[in-house]
Structure formats: C-alpha cells, structure tokens
Design a protein around this motif. Structure first.
Motif, short mmCIF file in Angstrom:
data_model
loop_
_atom_site.label_atom_id
_atom_site.label_comp_id
_atom_site.label_asym_id
_atom_site.label_seq_id
_atom_site.Cartn_x
_atom_site.Cartn_y
_atom_site.Cartn_z
N PHE A 148 1.02 -0.69 0.18
CA PHE A 148 -0.47 0.06 0.28
C PHE A 148 0.93 1.28 -0.22
N ASP A 149 0.49 2.68 -0.40
CA ASP A 149 0.97 3.70 -0.56
C ASP A 149 1.66 3.62 -1.43
N VAL A 160 -3.11 -1.44 -3.17
CA VAL A 160 -3.66 -0.10 -2.65
C VAL A 160 -2.66 1.20 -2.61
N VAL A 161 -3.31 2.50 -3.54
CA VAL A 161 -2.80 3.70 -3.10
C VAL A 161 -3.87 4.52 -3.12
N THR A 162 -3.56 5.86 -2.76
CA THR A 162 -4.14 6.91 -3.41
C THR A 162 -3.75 7.41 -4.51
N ASN A 163 -4.92 7.61 -5.12
CA ASN A 163 -4.92 8.07 -6.57
C ASN A 163 -4.75 9.74 -6.62
N ASP A 164 -3.06 9.73 -6.43
CA ASP A 164 -2.29 10.98 -6.07
C ASP A 164 -2.27 11.91 -7.41
N VAL A 327 -7.07 2.32 -6.29
CA VAL A 327 -6.58 3.70 -6.10
C VAL A 327 -8.25 3.35 -6.06
N LEU A 328 -7.69 4.37 -4.48
CA LEU A 328 -8.94 5.32 -3.84
C LEU A 328 -8.53 6.92 -3.50
#
Lengths: 344, 344
Positions: A148-149, A160-164, A327-328
């Motif tokens: 993640f990240d 699982v990552v942030t939608n940067d 992608v959150l």
DNA sequence: CACTGTTCCGAAATCGGTTACGGTACCGAT
DNA sequence: ATCGGTACCGTAACCGATTTCGGAACAGTG
C-alpha cells in the motif's frame, strides 16, 4: 494461578482430552450430559484453549504483519488504525514493525516477521527500496503480501494506493477555477511514484486549461521540510513574473512557504494561493487555514486488510489467488489559503 | 514451496530429528562431521525453525501486547515507536491494539490479547477506565503488566509517566520569569490524573511566586478542542482585568486560543503569552511558533518496555518481581509565543 | 578377555490441542 | 440369537520442535 488445560478438565471428570475437546467444540457425537459437565468445569477452571497449541495444529498464526516506514506519521497512523479495525474484527491481530525508511531495516524486519510467524504481510515500501527480492522470497513461502501507498511494479501482489494524480489534478484545477493562472509546484524527491504522480497531475491540469508549463515555476524538494518550503517560496517571489498560486507536494512544505510569504509581506491567498497535500491536522490550526488534499489513510488500511485477509482465505482453501489494484480517490479540502476573495 | 522442517533434513540425511535439532543448536555431543552436513542441508533447504512449535515448547510467545487509547495521536505514536525499538532488539514483537478511549473496548482488547497469547502487556488506560479488574485478572495468570501515561493506583504494577506537575510548574515559571504576572490556565477534564497534575503544577508555580490564585483565570475543557480554546480565550479577554499569559493543558487548545486572540486584535506574545503542552509538530509550524512542554513519549515507550521485559525475565527465572514507578521529566520548548519582547 | 569410559546418536516424552479411526454398548429388527 | 445401526467415547497420530534418558559402538586400560 496456572492456566487450565484440556487435561485438567479431563482428569477431574475422568474422561479423555479428546472428549473434552469435542464437547467444547460442539461436536455432534457427544452426549448432552457430558457436554454439560465439561462446559461447567471448563467454566469453573476458567479454561481457554492455549493459543499456540491451536495455531500450531491449525497451521494458522491469526496474525498479519504490518511494515511501515514510520509510525510517527499521521498518515501511517491512520492506515494502521484502519488495518487494526478490520483485522481484529476477523479475529486476527496486528504485528507492527517500522523500517525507518531504510532498505536494510526493511529486509531485517520482513525476515523477522517471517521468522516470528504471520499469515500475511501489509507493506509500505521505504523510500530507499527499489529491489523487492526480499518480498518475492516471502511469496515463495506462500505468504500473501499486499502493498500500500509506496508500491512496486516488481512484485506480483495486490496494491492499494491513493490516486495522487487525481488529487493533484483536482487541487490545481481548484486553483485555476478560482482564477489563478500562474500556478507553481514544489515537487517531492524524484523517486517515489507518489510524488511523480502529483507532478503529473499538476501538469495535466495546466494542460487541460491550455496553460503553458513553465519550468521556473517548479522546484524539487529533497528533505521535504518546512525550511525547504520557505526557501522555494522566496525563490518564486524573486522571479520577474512570480506565480500567484502554489501547489505543494506536502503540507509541511506548504506551511513553510506560507511562513516565508508572510515574512515578505505577501498575503495568502490574495497575493498567492497555497494548497498542500496530505491534509494533516495542522492545516486546520494555522492561520489562514490551509487547503489540502486528503489521502484516505484509514480506508487504505481497511481495503488493504480486506484484500490480504481474502488472499489468506483463498490460500487456505487452495483456491486460486486473485490480485487487485485499488486506487482510492483523494479529496480536496478547500480552506482559506486557496479561496480567492471576491474582487471589488 | 513448503517450509522445511527438521524431519525434512533428518530424512534426507538418514538421521533422526533429535540429531538434527542438536546439530543446529550446537550441542556438545554431536560429531563435527554430522554437524557439518546438517548445517549444510539446513542451509540448502532454507530451513528455519517453525516459530509456533518453538514457542509452544518454550512456553514463550516472544510477543508483548500494547494497548493505547488511540494510535492516531502523535504522543502515542512516539511511545509505540520507542516500544518497538526496544522490544525488537530483544527478539520480541509488538501486538498492537487500541481501545478508542472506551472502557468496554479496553476489556475486549485485553481479553483478546490474553487469548491470542502475549508474554506481557503495556497499557495506557482509556479515559473512561476507573476499575482495573480486567487487568488484575491478567496478573492472576502471571501476566506482567506495565502501565504508562494514564495509570491507576488500583493495580500493583510498574508505571511510567510524564512528570506533568514539573512540566506545568516549569511552563508557568517560565512565563513568570518573563515578567508576566496574570497567568491564566485552561485545564483538562477533571478525571485524568495528568491534567490534575498540570493544574497542580500551575498553582504551585503561582504560589512559589507569591501570586494569588484567581478562579476567574481558570477554565475547564471538556472536548479539549481548538474551538474550546478559542471560546475560553474570548472569555478571558472579556474579563475586567484580563490575564496577560496563558498556560494551556494541550497544544490544540492553545492554538485555538491564539486564533481567537488574533481575531480580536490581541498580539501574541505582546498582549498575551501562550504556552501549550505536548509539543506537537504543529507548534513549530504556526506563526508565531508556540512554546510548549514536550512529553518524553519515545522514552516512555523505551522505559516501559525495559521494565516489562525485565519482569518477563524475572517471571521466567522464578525470581521475585520488582515494580518500579518512573516519572520522566518533561522539557519546556520556548518559542515565540511566550518570549516577551524586550521592552522599549 | 573383561571392564570402564567416551563419543555419538536414537527413542520417546513433552508442549496443548485437533481429529481420523476404531471400538464398545445398547437399541430395535429379523 | 444374530445382525445392522446408532450413540458415545477412547486411542493414537499429528502439528514441529526440544530435551532427557539410555543404548550402541568403540577405544583404552588392567
């Protein structure tokens, strides 16, 4: 007071441990009478099964390992909080380690977790990490890993990552919609994918508004500190045509820039709008309050745990394992530092 | 790839597991030849002992449980960081849980940790917790418990806390030395011992300077938020003889107060000095930077872990167990918000 | 040759449960 | 009386290591 065992119960009742075990686990072929007495004496002796014995037999640790670069970081605390909530609800526990952003330490720690015994691993790679051989080694022992990240494409694992990109795009779009036209960006270090995505989002938003990309409006952090933010702000202010808005890779850098702006007599957001990234608590505490892009840390923890627990189940049932890549979305929090006051 | 066991090695070499085990553990009565071959094949098969089997035999989990009210809190992250560093150096691991400041959850979580298996527990009580029967129950199972930060006198256990009294005393003394004479205080909720100690330190410092205690200079928080700080600041400013300095139970409340002061046109520290407590990172980021009292979170984690590991050892060696009560000094961090500018 | 003493290793118990398998006792049916 | 079936429970293998005890093989001594 010693811990009561199955044998203790069996001996006081004159039966065997097998009978006791079955009585306690509601097996069908146990007479109601013995089940009653077993349950009663188990209660009386405060019996609870020895966790290690059960786990050894079941070949399940009921533990997931978590590796983060740094626990003392609001984002990671959020993630961990999400992990704990999901994982404990399923009867699992969390074994926590930190890599201190060191590749060496990360290898050490994953080895220790493997040796200690975990059913799966939730990992956020350190900034130093490029090679993921140590994680691939774990997978060869059939140990599910979810990243993640800070993730890596070198590993066949769920992520699982942030939608940067989208977060950055939205942040810059927000500035442009407010009427700012000369948007600067303080990037992060070149390597982590996150900061590259933020940079890409910045450029994409500019392009979507048909604005030219100006190299002098982009600075690159190394330490990612308050002081660096201040230094770059001064650099921007000294330009012949200074920017009128700033999108910063991180809140601390943004706040550093705001400090320098104030000291130079520039007003935020009138003379320069500022928006950061991560949405630390401090954003709401400073004056003016700082707009920022909130990363869904808690949700990242939850979703990553969901994926990991599912893979553990699939492994256990010898089902094929599926990998997902989530992608959150990040959400922009608009506060005073980026809200252009009505003109006139 | 399956995990190699002692038997795997034994079978490939035509010896028994007992021999293999002894060879791997440097027992004396093993011939150099067989020791060599055993070590070689162990290496080749990537053997590592099965953690559960070892722990079951050794009756040691090599795990300490940690219960904090809230992981997403800089102080607790610091503590946890200290715990991990000490505990991992001794070959132990950290099982992490949070109580969410709920008494019910705290009981649940300690029960789960007991059931999962830990060698000892590091606990910071929730704000709701008064009765500590659930912890005393653990002690009856010979499970060492060390309390930190939020402790209870109702339990016969080692404790590690910040010297809140001294921290508060120093903070207020610092204000008085700067020449401020009318020092107000925003207290925390009445129950936690920490906030009571801070209040006591405040009063003691006043007394040491022969200053009268003025009830109208004391306010009591409930939510302990930014907004409460602002509200109490307004209340103080409205007094016929307003205070000229403020010692706040927490940084967020202090910063809330500073926001209200600025909005009312009061300057910090000229018109009112402000000092907070906890020394969050935000103190260095806001303008003016906020003086605060730093709690030794990382050290609390380290010292508490030291005590716990020692008790675990003592239990294992059947030595008498000693309890210690450590009180670690807080250190004041003087920044702009409390430094009286030179007059004239 | 018999006896003692090493050296090295196997057998088996143990940690505390789980579970496949088998056996006894008792029932009703033939 | 014999057989099949069921209800109930004991036996023992097993998970993977550790460790005590004892035994086999061999060397050295009288």
């Amino acid at each position: 007071m010693k811990r009561a065992t199955l044998r203790d119960i069996a001996q006081t009742l004159g039966v065997t441990v097998a009978t006791v075990s079955r009585a306690l686990k509601n097996y069908p072929d146990i007479s109601p009478t013995t089940k009653q007495t077993v349950l009663a004496t188990a209660e009386r002796l405060h019996y609870s099964p020895h966790p290690l014995a059960v786990k050894l037999r079941q070949k399940a640790y009921k533990v997931v390992g978590v590796v983060v670069p740094d626990i003392v970081h609001p984002f990671f605390s959020d993630v961990i909080s999400g992990i704990i909530d999901v994982v404990e609800a399923q009867g699992y526990h969390v074994l926590l380690s930190q890599s201190n952003e060191s590749y060496e330490k990360e290898i050490m720690v994953t080895q220790m977790l493997l040796a200690t015994g975990v059913d799966g691993l939730l990992v956020c790679l350190s900034n130093e990490t490029v090679d993921v051989g140590h994680l691939r080694a774990l997978q060869e022992y059939d140990l599910p890993v979810v990243l993640f990240d800070k993730i890596s494409t070198g590993l066949d694992a769920s992520t699982v990552v942030t939608n940067d990109f989208q977060g950055a795009y939205d942040a810059v779009t927000h500035l442009l919609e407010q009427g700012y036209t000369r948007v600067a960006h303080i990037k992060g270090p070149p390597h982590p994918e996150n900061t590259r995505q933020r940079y890409a989002g910045y450029r994409a938003a500019l392009a979507a508004y048909d604005l030219p990309f100006r190299a002098e409006y982009v600075a690159e952090c190394h330490a990612v500190t308050h002081a660096e933010g201040a230094a770059f702000a001064q650099q921007f202010m000294a330009l012949p045509e200074p920017p009128d808005a700033l999108f910063s890779v991180t809140d601390s850098v943004a706040i550093g820039a705001m400090t320098a702006l104030r000291e130079a007599g520039w007003r935020v957001p009138q003379d320069m709008a500022v928006i950061g990234f991560s949405d630390w608590a401090v954003c709401q505490l400073v004056e003016p309050s700082v707009s920022s892009v909130a990363q869904p840390g808690y949700d990242i923890g939850r979703r990553a745990s969901d994926l990991l627990l599912r893979e553990i189940q699939q492994l256990r049932n010898e089902q094929p394992r599926e990998h997902h890549h989530l992608v959150l979305d990040a959400t922009i929090k608009v506060r005073k530092s980026s809200q252009r006051p009505a003109v006139g």
